[in-house]
Each structure stands twice: as C-alpha cells, then as structure tokens.
Design an enzyme around this catalytic site. Structure first.
Site, mmCIF file in Angstrom:
data_model
loop_
_atom_site.group_PDB
_atom_site.id
_atom_site.type_symbol
_atom_site.label_atom_id
_atom_site.label_comp_id
_atom_site.label_asym_id
_atom_site.label_seq_id
_atom_site.Cartn_x
_atom_site.Cartn_y
_atom_site.Cartn_z
ATOM 1 N N CYS A 88 -1.619 21.009 89.165
ATOM 2 C CA CYS A 88 -2.730 21.378 88.294
ATOM 3 C C CYS A 88 -3.703 22.278 89.022
ATOM 4 C CB CYS A 88 -3.470 20.128 87.837
ATOM 5 S SG CYS A 88 -2.658 19.346 86.457
ATOM 6 N N ARG A 93 2.330 19.281 92.472
ATOM 7 C CA ARG A 93 1.525 19.068 93.668
ATOM 8 C C ARG A 93 2.253 18.170 94.664
ATOM 9 N NH1 ARG A 93 -2.112 21.887 95.987
ATOM 10 N NH2 ARG A 93 -3.362 20.675 97.410
ATOM 11 N N ARG A 97 -6.753 24.457 96.340
ATOM 12 C CA ARG A 97 -6.566 23.048 96.737
ATOM 13 C C ARG A 97 -6.006 23.020 98.159
ATOM 14 N NH1 ARG A 97 -3.874 19.829 91.770
ATOM 15 N NH2 ARG A 97 -4.156 18.104 93.210
ATOM 16 N N PRO A 98 -6.867 22.807 99.153
ATOM 17 C CA PRO A 98 -6.454 22.941 100.553
ATOM 18 C C PRO A 98 -5.554 21.796 101.030
ATOM 19 C CG PRO A 98 -8.730 22.197 100.438
ATOM 20 C CD PRO A 98 -8.281 22.404 99.033
ATOM 21 N N ILE A 99 -4.799 22.060 102.123
ATOM 22 C CA ILE A 99 -4.009 20.983 102.750
ATOM 23 C C ILE A 99 -4.330 20.892 104.250
ATOM 24 C CG2 ILE A 99 -2.124 20.955 101.051
ATOM 25 C CD1 ILE A 99 -0.408 22.501 103.121
ATOM 26 N N ASP A 100 -5.535 21.352 104.618
ATOM 27 C CA ASP A 100 -5.891 21.362 106.040
ATOM 28 C C ASP A 100 -5.870 19.964 106.667
ATOM 29 O OD1 ASP A 100 -8.265 21.295 104.209
ATOM 30 O OD2 ASP A 100 -9.243 20.676 106.057
ATOM 31 N N GLN A 101 -6.203 18.924 105.899
ATOM 32 C CA GLN A 101 -6.224 17.571 106.482
ATOM 33 C C GLN A 101 -4.800 17.054 106.747
ATOM 34 O OE1 GLN A 101 -9.151 16.066 107.522
ATOM 35 N NE2 GLN A 101 -9.843 18.126 106.978
ATOM 36 N N LYS A 110 2.051 7.626 87.410
ATOM 37 C CA LYS A 110 2.558 8.935 87.848
ATOM 38 C C LYS A 110 2.294 9.162 89.340
ATOM 39 C CE LYS A 110 0.778 13.648 87.552
ATOM 40 N NZ LYS A 110 -0.268 13.679 88.516
ATOM 41 N N ASN A 111 1.047 8.964 89.750
ATOM 42 C CA ASN A 111 0.709 9.362 91.114
ATOM 43 C C ASN A 111 1.275 8.416 92.176
ATOM 44 O OD1 ASN A 111 -0.427 11.698 90.212
ATOM 45 N ND2 ASN A 111 -2.547 10.984 90.316
ATOM 46 N N ASP A 157 -9.800 11.881 87.843
ATOM 47 C CA ASP A 157 -8.735 12.123 86.856
ATOM 48 C C ASP A 157 -9.082 11.569 85.477
ATOM 49 O OD1 ASP A 157 -7.388 13.409 88.829
ATOM 50 O OD2 ASP A 157 -5.982 11.790 89.256
ATOM 51 N N ARG A 170 3.674 16.525 81.607
ATOM 52 C CA ARG A 170 3.963 16.320 83.037
ATOM 53 C C ARG A 170 3.520 14.936 83.479
ATOM 54 N NH1 ARG A 170 1.213 20.501 86.592
ATOM 55 N NH2 ARG A 170 1.405 18.617 87.800
HETATM 56 C C1 EPZ Z 1 -4.501 13.563 94.152
HETATM 57 O O1 EPZ Z 1 -4.537 14.943 94.446
HETATM 58 C C2 EPZ Z 1 -4.026 13.428 92.739
HETATM 59 N N1 EPZ Z 1 -2.688 14.008 92.652
HETATM 60 C C3 EPZ Z 1 -4.991 14.134 91.786
HETATM 61 O O2 EPZ Z 1 -4.571 13.837 90.468
HETATM 62 C C4 EPZ Z 1 -6.405 13.578 91.979
HETATM 63 O O3 EPZ Z 1 -7.317 14.350 91.236
HETATM 64 C C5 EPZ Z 1 -6.805 13.605 93.443
HETATM 65 O O4 EPZ Z 1 -5.794 12.958 94.261
HETATM 66 C C6 EPZ Z 1 -8.128 12.890 93.712
HETATM 67 O O5 EPZ Z 1 -8.057 11.560 93.265
HETATM 68 C C7 EPZ Z 1 -1.637 13.288 93.000
HETATM 69 O O6 EPZ Z 1 -1.727 12.143 93.389
HETATM 70 C C8 EPZ Z 1 -0.301 13.934 92.870
HETATM 71 P P1 EPZ Z 1 -7.087 14.933 97.412
HETATM 72 P P2 EPZ Z 1 -4.695 15.434 95.953
HETATM 73 O O7 EPZ Z 1 -6.332 15.385 98.603
HETATM 74 O O8 EPZ Z 1 -4.038 14.455 96.826
HETATM 75 C C9 EPZ Z 1 -10.212 17.995 99.382
HETATM 76 C C10 EPZ Z 1 -3.860 14.215 88.300
HETATM 77 O O9 EPZ Z 1 -4.539 14.626 87.336
HETATM 78 N N2 EPZ Z 1 -9.148 18.214 100.391
HETATM 79 O O10 EPZ Z 1 -7.518 13.507 97.337
HETATM 80 O O11 EPZ Z 1 -4.267 16.844 96.007
HETATM 81 C C11 EPZ Z 1 -9.844 18.581 98.032
HETATM 82 O O12 EPZ Z 1 -10.167 19.943 97.955
HETATM 83 C C12 EPZ Z 1 -4.008 14.861 89.653
HETATM 84 O O13 EPZ Z 1 -3.032 13.295 88.217
HETATM 85 C C13 EPZ Z 1 -9.423 18.975 101.495
HETATM 86 O O14 EPZ Z 1 -10.528 19.511 101.668
HETATM 87 O O15 EPZ Z 1 -6.277 15.333 96.096
HETATM 88 C C14 EPZ Z 1 -10.660 17.696 97.115
HETATM 89 O O16 EPZ Z 1 -11.963 18.186 97.040
HETATM 90 C C15 EPZ Z 1 -4.781 16.129 89.601
HETATM 91 N N3 EPZ Z 1 -8.420 19.151 102.416
HETATM 92 C C16 EPZ Z 1 -10.686 16.328 97.810
HETATM 93 O O17 EPZ Z 1 -10.348 16.601 99.169
HETATM 94 C C17 EPZ Z 1 -7.195 18.593 102.275
HETATM 95 O O18 EPZ Z 1 -6.335 18.774 103.160
HETATM 96 C C18 EPZ Z 1 -9.700 15.299 97.279
HETATM 97 O O19 EPZ Z 1 -8.368 15.851 97.255
HETATM 98 C C19 EPZ Z 1 -6.935 17.793 101.156
HETATM 99 C C20 EPZ Z 1 -7.932 17.631 100.215
#
Ligand code: EPZ
Length: 431
Positions: A117, A93, A123-127, A22-23, A307, A399
C-alpha cells in the site's frame, strides 16, 4: 477490474465471522521457508496477498498443498535458491520478510524491493538494514533488488530500533531464529501478529521470548522442524466490521475474535455513544443513538491502530460536532479524505491531523480506493450514505479482506461486486 456498488442506508444486523489475520499470515508464510519439513498452517485468510506469497514460495521450489480453503501444507525442505525477484513481489509489502527468512536459512538473500500500500510518502526499510548489518550481513540495493550476504550465519547481537517498526521487528526476529547466539531486539513493536509469528516459530522449534513486550530475546537454534499452527483472528478486519456497525446503526456480533486485541477500538466506539459488549470470543456492537464526536490518535499497539484510522474517520464524518483524528505512525495517510469529501464529508487536513465536522448524512457518489484501509473506509461511508456509491480500485480491498461483499450482504447491506463491463452497460442503460 471490479467495482463495488452500494445502495446505502441499511443498518447492519446479524453475525459476522472474522478470518485469520492478514498481517500475521503474511509473516508466517515466509517463515515457513526456514523450516525443515512440513508446516501445516490453518486459518489462513482467503485474500490475494496470501495467494501471492504462496505463489512466490512455490516458484522458489516449495511444495504447497491446499488441505482445505483455509489450510495449507508448506514444505520448503527442497528450496535451494536465495533469489526472490518475481514481479508479483513488488505488489506486496510483506515480500521483505523473505530477506530475514532467506538470510536466516541460507546466509544470503536476493529479494525484490517490497511494494504494498502506498498511502503517500516513502516507506523506508532502514531499520531492517541496520539490524541485519549489526548481525553481520552486508547489504546492498541495486536495480530494485536487496542483496544481503553473511559469512556463514547471522550473528546474534543487541539491536535497538530507532522507530517502533512492525516490519523490522518481524524481519529481525526471523533472521535471529536461526542465527548463532542470542539476539535482543529493543524498542520492538508489540502488535498481536508479532506474538503470533513468535508462537509459530517457537512451535517449529525456535527459542523466542518476550514477543508482545518491547524487548524480544531470541536464542538462535540450529534448525526448525515442521508442525501445525493456526493463525490468530484479524484484529483490523474485526475493527472494520465494528466501525461499519457503528456507522450504519443496527447490531452486529463480531465473532471468532480476541476481544483484548480490540480494546483501543472498543473504547473509541464507546466514547462515540456506541454500545460495545465484549464476550469470550466475540463482541457485540450496537448503536441506537446519534454518534458523538471524539478524538483519536493512532499509535503502535496497544494504541489505536493506524490500520483503523481511515475507517474510524469515515464513522466520525457522521458524528455530531467536531472530531479530530491524528496519524501518529505514518507521515501521510489521508489520501482517502478527498473521496469522502465527494460524499459530502467535511474534513480538513492540518499536518498529521484530520479535523472532521460531522454532517447529518453522507450522500452516495462514484469514488476510488487508493489503498486497502482507505478502501474499507469508503465501503463504510457507502454503507451509511444515502443513495448509490460506486467504488473503484477494490482490488486493494480484496488484498486484505476475505469475502467482504458476501459478509456484508449477510448483515443486510445492499452491496455487490460488478465488473467494469457491467458498469459500462449500466451507464449506457441509464444514459
Ligand atoms: C506494517 O507495515 C503493516 N503491514 C501495516 O499495515 C501497518 O500500517 C504498519 O505495520 C504499522 O502498524 C504489514 O504488516 C504487512 P512499520 P510496516 O515498519 O511493517 C517507519 C495494512 O493496512 N519506519 O511498523 O511496513 C515507517 O515509515 C498495512 O494492513 C522507518 O522509519 O510498518 C512508519 O512511519 C498497511 N524505518 C513507522 O516506522 C523502517 O525501517 C511504522 O512502520 C521501518 C519503518
């Protein structure tokens, strides 16, 4: 609305085929927007997130042709809009990958803020924003729409991610593929789907090296052209069936996988007294003794995947002694614990750690899935519990898991999907 009804207690036996990841799929489909010509994508999972994303590309003007159930041809040559603000986008997402793809191709993106989810907490997108800004984009967020604009194209630069983020790594890699000059993403995430996206982009003509390490180097190219690509197997779907086999006992062959991607899961199951045998593209999971307690901490890949955290907790609820599960990626991902408690599980949450006192057996109950992996954990709990479990909120599960009910039925589980109306009739009959 659909519910799953499970009569628990059957050990699982047999073979299960794992679908495409999926991802990876939800990153590769938006990436097709950046390609001139037809991309044939094979081994797509038949799940609603994939259908939603294909629908979004179609709305934007892409030509999409289903070759078979798991293969589509996507041609985005004629897409002329940078606007992706459909209501459906707020459900998933991965819609934020359209920012990187549109910015890369057109130098502009107007994209609805992502949904997906919600396991508690923002769930931030600042990075993502930090990276695109460093590459020369101006970004604003207004009325739930992210607008990102560059002069001509994004400019390559060095970006250090303050947190290891899968989404930011993927999004910046997308933008960088068609940027001018060289982009270096430092402290990048290393998940298998990141490597898969890089392989997809490279097979379409991009120049990306280092995916799978914490430093990814992208030399921007002028254009990418069409080709063929097959999505990798789903690490988390495989892990979920491994956990289900461990929880219920029995013997399951998890097929069409890459065992290396599952090492952290195999190790934990072995610590719990489960036999795990890795073959070339399959894994055998067998349990003939009581489950032993263990300690799990989730981390970015190659650590134990967040996950899989709810699913492994569901298994540990039935292990002898006290286990702990610590969430190292998300602030809060334990919403499902209240539902497991309704089934007789004994779990306390202390900060980011679940302290699980194993019980001899769980008992069936009416429960509700609050997100995709939470839903999978409840299915595992229901399969191993005594009596009947009815799971509400299974749209979340559908999903991300292809045909879970039929795959489990083939393994001997007593599980079926019913509609709300059928459930109502059932309650009237029993009342
Ligand atoms: C991906 O989400 C996956 N989703 C998630 O899987 C998975 O839990 C996650 O990666 C971690 O492995 C998809 O691939 C679609 P991250 P993503 O950015 O990309 C923090 C599932 O069940 N962060 O790696 O949104 C954030 O808060 C889903 O299939 C920031 O601080 O996760 C978290 O603590 C649910 N700023 C950590 O980083 C940012 O700009 C990891 O988040 C981005 C993230």
């Amino acid at each position: 609305m659909t519910k799953y009804v499970i009569n628990g207690g059957n050990p699982l036996y047999g073979e299960v085929e794992i679908s495409g990841a999926k991802n990876a799929a939800v990153a590769i489909i938006p990436a097709a927007l950046m390609v001139d010509g037809v991309c044939r994508i094979e081994n797509l999972p038949e799940i609603s997130d994939v259908k939603t994303l294909l629908g979004i590309l179609k709305e934007m003007g892409a030509k999409i042709r289903a070759v078979d159930k798991r293969t589509v041809d996507i041609d985005c040559t004629r897409v002329g809009t940078t606007l992706a603000t459909f209501d459906t986008m707020r459900r998933i997402r991965a819609s934020y990958y359209l920012i990187g793809a549109l910015l890369g191709r057109f130098g502009r993106a107007d994209v609805a803020m992502p949904g997906g989810c919600n396991f508690g907490g923002f769930r931030p997108i600042d990075q993502h924003i930090k990276g695109f800004t460093a590459m020369g984009a101006n970004i604003s967020i207004k009325n739930g729409i992210v607008t990102a604009v560059t002069g001509d194209t994004l400019r390559g630069t060095t970006i250090y991610l303050d947190v290891v983020s899968v989404g930011a790594t993927i999004n910046l890699m997308l933008g960088a593929a068609l940027a001018s000059g060289r982009t270096i993403i430092e402290n990048a995430a290393r998940e298998p789907h990141i490597v898969d996206l890089a392989n997809f982009l490279n097979s379409m003509g991009a120049d990306i090296r280092g995916a799978g390490t914490n430093e990814i180097r992208v030399r921007g190219v002028k254009r990418m052209t069409g080709g063929f690509y097959s999505v990798i197997p789903d690490q988390i779907e495989a892990g979920t069936y491994m956990a289900a086999a461990a929880a219920t006992g029995g013997r399951v062959v998890v097929k069409d996988i890459i065992p290396r991607h599952l090492e952290s899961i195999s190790v934990k199951l072995r610590e719990m007294g489960v036999t795990v045998v890795e073959l070339e593209d399959s894994i055998i999971v067998q349990r003939d003794a009581p489950l032993l307690r263990t300690h799990v901490k989730t981390m970015p890949y190659p650590g134990f995947p967040t996950d899989m955290q709810p699913q492994i907790s569901a298994v540990l609820c039935q292990a002898e002694g006290t286990s702990t599960v610590t969430e190292g990626v998300w602030d809060n991902r334990f919403k499902y614990v209240d539902e497991l408690s309704k089934m007789g599980a004994t779990v306390r949450i202390h900060g980011r750690t679940a302290i699980i006192e194993g019980v001899r057996a769980l008992s069936g109950a009416p429960i509700k899935a609050s997100d995709l992996r939470a839903g999978a954990a409840l299915v595992i709990a229901g399969l191993s519990a005594k009596g009947r479990t009815v799971i509400d909120g299974v749209d979340y599960i559908e999903r991300g898991y292809e045909k879970m009910v039929s795959k489990l039925s083939l393994l001997g589980a007593d599980i079926r999907a019913i509609s709300d109306r059928q459930d109502f009739l059932f309650i009237r009959k029993s009342g």
